[in-house]
Motif scaffolding. Structure first.
Motif, PDB file in Angstrom:
ATOM      1  N   GLU A  10      63.607  -9.373  57.120  1.00  0.00           N
ATOM      2  CA  GLU A  10      63.639  -8.203  56.252  1.00  0.00           C
ATOM      3  C   GLU A  10      65.019  -7.577  56.227  1.00  0.00           C
ATOM      4  OE1 GLU A  10      60.285  -5.516  56.698  1.00  0.00           O
ATOM      5  OE2 GLU A  10      61.616  -3.848  56.248  1.00  0.00           O
ATOM      6  N   ARG A  11      65.593  -7.487  55.079  1.00  0.00           N
ATOM      7  CA  ARG A  11      66.900  -6.849  54.928  1.00  0.00           C
ATOM      8  C   ARG A  11      66.729  -5.610  54.056  1.00  0.00           C
ATOM      9  NH1 ARG A  11      67.912  -8.940  58.803  1.00  0.00           N
ATOM     10  NH2 ARG A  11      69.203 -10.753  59.227  1.00  0.00           N
ATOM     11  N   ALA A  12      67.466  -4.573  54.415  1.00  0.00           N
ATOM     12  CA  ALA A  12      67.342  -3.325  53.666  1.00  0.00           C
ATOM     13  C   ALA A  12      67.942  -3.488  52.278  1.00  0.00           C
ATOM     14  CB  ALA A  12      68.050  -2.215  54.423  1.00  0.00           C
ATOM     15  N   GLN A  13      67.334  -2.811  51.322  1.00  0.00           N
ATOM     16  CA  GLN A  13      67.850  -2.830  49.962  1.00  0.00           C
ATOM     17  C   GLN A  13      68.585  -1.522  49.687  1.00  0.00           C
ATOM     18  OE1 GLN A  13      63.802  -3.690  48.322  1.00  0.00           O
ATOM     19  NE2 GLN A  13      64.967  -5.121  47.062  1.00  0.00           N
ATOM     20  N   LEU A  14      69.425  -1.557  48.663  1.00  0.00           N
ATOM     21  CA  LEU A  14      70.069  -0.324  48.224  1.00  0.00           C
ATOM     22  C   LEU A  14      68.990   0.602  47.679  1.00  0.00           C
ATOM     23  CD1 LEU A  14      73.320  -0.912  46.150  1.00  0.00           C
ATOM     24  CD2 LEU A  14      73.046   0.377  48.270  1.00  0.00           C
ATOM     25  N   PRO A  15      69.045   1.865  48.018  1.00  0.00           N
ATOM     26  CA  PRO A  15      68.015   2.776  47.499  1.00  0.00           C
ATOM     27  C   PRO A  15      67.873   2.725  45.982  1.00  0.00           C
ATOM     28  CG  PRO A  15      69.266   3.860  49.217  1.00  0.00           C
ATOM     29  CD  PRO A  15      69.928   2.538  48.973  1.00  0.00           C
ATOM     30  N   THR A  16      68.994   2.531  45.281  1.00  0.00           N
ATOM     31  CA  THR A  16      68.939   2.576  43.814  1.00  0.00           C
ATOM     32  C   THR A  16      68.145   1.427  43.201  1.00  0.00           C
ATOM     33  OG1 THR A  16      71.122   1.556  43.912  1.00  0.00           O
ATOM     34  CG2 THR A  16      71.035   3.897  43.404  1.00  0.00           C
TER      35      THR A  16
END
Lengths: 340, 364
Positions: free
Chosen positions: B36-42
């Motif tokens: 799991e990799r974090a995504q950009l909030p946008t």
């Protein structure tokens, strides 16, 4: 006879459906095994190269035992000496100081773990002769000397050891996707060694790890466990943080599957060595997944703040070095109680 | 014979494909936690629409969450800890570089209006860190934590104040931290000139504690409002100044979200709203009826924004609610927290992101 030849050839060229099915299954099995073998090949290579390191510990008078290291009975409690080292490029290969030395006793039956941090500056007789800080034992005689020195001074039996380099710790944590920590206080350091992935490895940099719950990547986690200049307890405070991060890594690794092993092995390439064989590593991973953090006991042999003699050690200057003088009458009962 | 050869030729690619398939399949069996990799909030869609606007930070980038969608604000850089001015027209944020950090005044679209501090220096240890900006209720004073003075290896944050429209040369130190502990953080200037802040201490057994302190005036001896054993930090004062939300760990690696009535100089009995996870950075809704905070969602450990509608937080008899600081009041360490009678249910707001849990959400 002449008329039977083509008929035999036709029969011979026709493959029986059962044989074809069996052949297909065998071929697919073989190709599947080949695919799995290719996937786990790095694990096998690392298993051969980095695990099962032979350690010949010289016999001693206080905790003597024959070499090589006898293994604890399967399923029984065992003690591992965890060693963490500086960047290798400052030293000759395998002659590094151990910034971190943690004795870990694992009791699989009761699912209890005890961790005892050994201060790196502890002034002790080395197994290789003479006295020095305990962190020098590894640099003089590798894992065998580190084990023998700890065994003789702490009167414990060490079954296994595991060594990890700083870069290995960074990569491991990054491969795990980071760790979650509650940072107890701001960790600020104006003289933090700037020796990872730089040309000049003797420089310094400033670090600031802010307090509170947070998700740390490998580099920040290393800063957190390695900084000591502004900790009122110096190396002892750092030892407590190292144990905290170890537990956070343990929490994260308990979610791993066998399919993650190649990535983990790749992260630790050249940065990890252990005397444990693959069997014990595998069983240890299984045991680690079942441990509850509430069953982990943490011991830090902290120093006395100002010259009293009731704590485990006190600071002193020997030959221009800042060292920690052990109070064995305080230390050994604690060790005996936790590492019987 | 030819048929066999053709079959064999067809078999080889099939075997290769199957072997490759097994290889790729094993790759998909990796732990989801690790993958799991974090995504950009946008590029994410929040699961819950928060009322108002919230400013958050991810990997040094400022994001504004409004009406269920994220917008990135601010120039590129390593931004953190956005704090609003009381009129909600501007914000102060920390810009961090390798060896130092500075405070900047920005508008709500992230345009830099003014650099407020200058903490860089050519000599490494002459640089300074500044964190935790907070503007006083009258909008005149900026309070923050700065690692000054420093003595050799000793680098501790002390609380400083300066006029928001003035210069750093006018800054005055407010607190004297415990040496070699990291120092004093999270200052909240109060209406009457008082100050709430968090002080750290470390005992010889290496146990570290944080306590919330009240200080009536600059450099006055502060009074602890929480005990060492409670290990409380990250205070957030409600908009009307009568309630204090905080994070308490009791020395463990899990946290509680607690709320206690605040008289202006003393804390009443706290109520435990949430317990048992890594909670961080509570912030009040503009109407004071809810909290936003960070906590990991799932085993990956990425911090998400959560929303918690508050139960009735009517102050108990032991602590009368008053927003006005009372100079004559004797601050005292609060009573032990009690669990809330009806536990509120937290709602996960964001998903798939990894917000900075050391940058409290700024909600307006």
């Amino acid at each position: 006879m002449a008329g039977q030849g083509p008929a035999r050839r036709r029969r011979a060229s026709r493959v029986h459906p059962v044989r074809l099915t069996v052949l297909t299954v065998i071929c697919l099995l073989l190709s599947g095994l080949a695919g799995a073998a290719a996937y786990f090949f790095p694990v096998v290579v690392a298993g051969v190269g980095q695990t099962g390191q032979t350690v010949v510990v010289p016999p001693s008078s206080s905790a003597g035992r024959a070499s090589p290291t006898p293994s604890a009975p399967p399923g029984g409690p065992f003690t591992v000496l965890l060693l963490g080292s500086d960047d290798d490029s400052k030293f000759k290969s395998d002659h590094v100081l151990t910034q971190s030395m943690i004795l870990v006793r694992v009791e699989p039956a009761t699912k209890h773990v005890t961790m005892l941090s050994i201060p790196r500056d502890l002034w002790v007789p080395l197994s290789t002769g003479g006295s020095a800080k305990v962190d020098a034992a590894y640099s003089y005689g590798g894992a065998a000397a580190a084990i023998a020195t700890v065994e003789r001074n702490f009167h414990v039996h060490i079954d296994e050891y595991a060594w990890i380099g700083l870069k290995g710790l960074i990569k491991l944590i990054d491969r795990l996707g980071g760790i979650d920590i509650f940072v107890t206080n701001p960790v600020l350091d104006d003289f933090y060694p700037n020796d990872i992935d730089v040309k000049y490895i003797y420089g310094y940099k400033r670090v600031a790890v802010l307090p509170g719950a947070q998700h740390l990547n490998g580099a920040t986690a290393l800063e957190y466990v390695r900084s000591r200049h502004n900790d009122i307890n110096g190396d002892f405070g750092r030892s407590a943080r190292q144990q905290q991060v170890l537990l956070a890594i343990k929490a994260k690794t308990s979610t791993l599957t066998a399919a993650d092993l190649p990535d983990i092995v790749d992260a630790l390439k050249g940065e990890f060595k252990t005397s444990m064989g693959l069997d014990r590593v595998r069983s240890l991973l299984g045991v680690a997944a079942a441990f509850d953090l509430a069953n982990v006991k943490q011991v830090v042999l902290y120093a006395c703040p100002s010259g009293c003699y009731t704590s485990y050690s006190n600071g002193a200057q020997y030959g221009g070095q800042s060292v920690v003088v052990p109070h064995w009458n305080q230390i050994l009962p604690v060790v005996k109680a936790n590492f019987p | 014979m030819i048929a066999r050869r053709i079959a064999a030729i067809l078999f080889l690619p099939m075997m290769f494909a199957f072997g490759s398939g097994v290889y790729l399949y094993l790759g998909t069996m990796k732990s989801k936690v690790v993958k799991e990799r974090a995504q950009l909030p946008t590029v994410t869609k929040p699961r819950f629409v928060l009322p108002g606007t919230v400013l958050v930070v991810q990997e040094g980038r400022l994001f504004k969450l409004n009406a269920g969608s994220f917008t990135e604000i601010g120039p590129p850089g390593a931004w953190s800890q956005p704090a609003l001015t009381p009129d909600h027209t501007k914000l102060i944020a920390v810009s961090r570089s390798g060896f130092y950090s500075d405070l900047y005044l920005l508008d709500l679209d992230g345009h830099v209006i003014k650099r407020l501090t200058k903490n860089d220096a050519r000599i490494i240890d002459a640089n300074h860190w500044v964190f935790y900006p907070h503007v006083s209720p009258d909008g005149a004073t900026l309070t923050y934590s700065l690692d000054s003075p420093k003595y050799g290896f000793q680098v501790d944050l002390a609380v400083w104040s300066m006029p928001l429209n003035g210069t750093q040369a006018q800054a005055r130190r407010r607190t004297t931290p415990n040496g070699h502990t990291g120092g004093d953080v999270s200052p909240i200037p109060l209406a009457g000139g008082g100050l709430l802040f968090v002080r750290h201490s470390i005992d010889p057994s290496t146990a570290a504690y944080s306590q919330i302190y009240y200080q009536s005036r600059p450099l006055a001896v502060p009074t602890p409002l929480t005990s060492e054993a409670d290990d409380c930090s990250q205070p957030a004062l409600s908009p009307d100044g009568t309630q204090l939300a905080m994070i308490c760990t009791g020395g463990k690696q899990t946290a509680k979200v607690e709320v206690a009535p605040f008289t202006g100089s003393a804390l009443g009995p706290a109520k435990v709203l949430l317990d048992g996870r890594l909670y961080a950075a509570p912030a009040w809704s503009p109407d004071g009826k809810a909290l936003a905070y960070f906590a990991p969602a799932g085993a990956a450990g990425h911090f998400q924004l959560w929303y918690l509608a508050l139960p009735d937080l009517a102050p108990s008899a032991s602590a009368s609610a008053s927003a006005t600081p009372s100079a004559g009041a004797t601050p005292s360490v609060r009573a032990s927290p009690s669990p809330a009678p009806t536990p509120p249910v937290p709602i996960q707001v964001t998903q798939g992101v990894d917000l900075s849990a050391t940058s409290p959400p700024a909600w307006f």
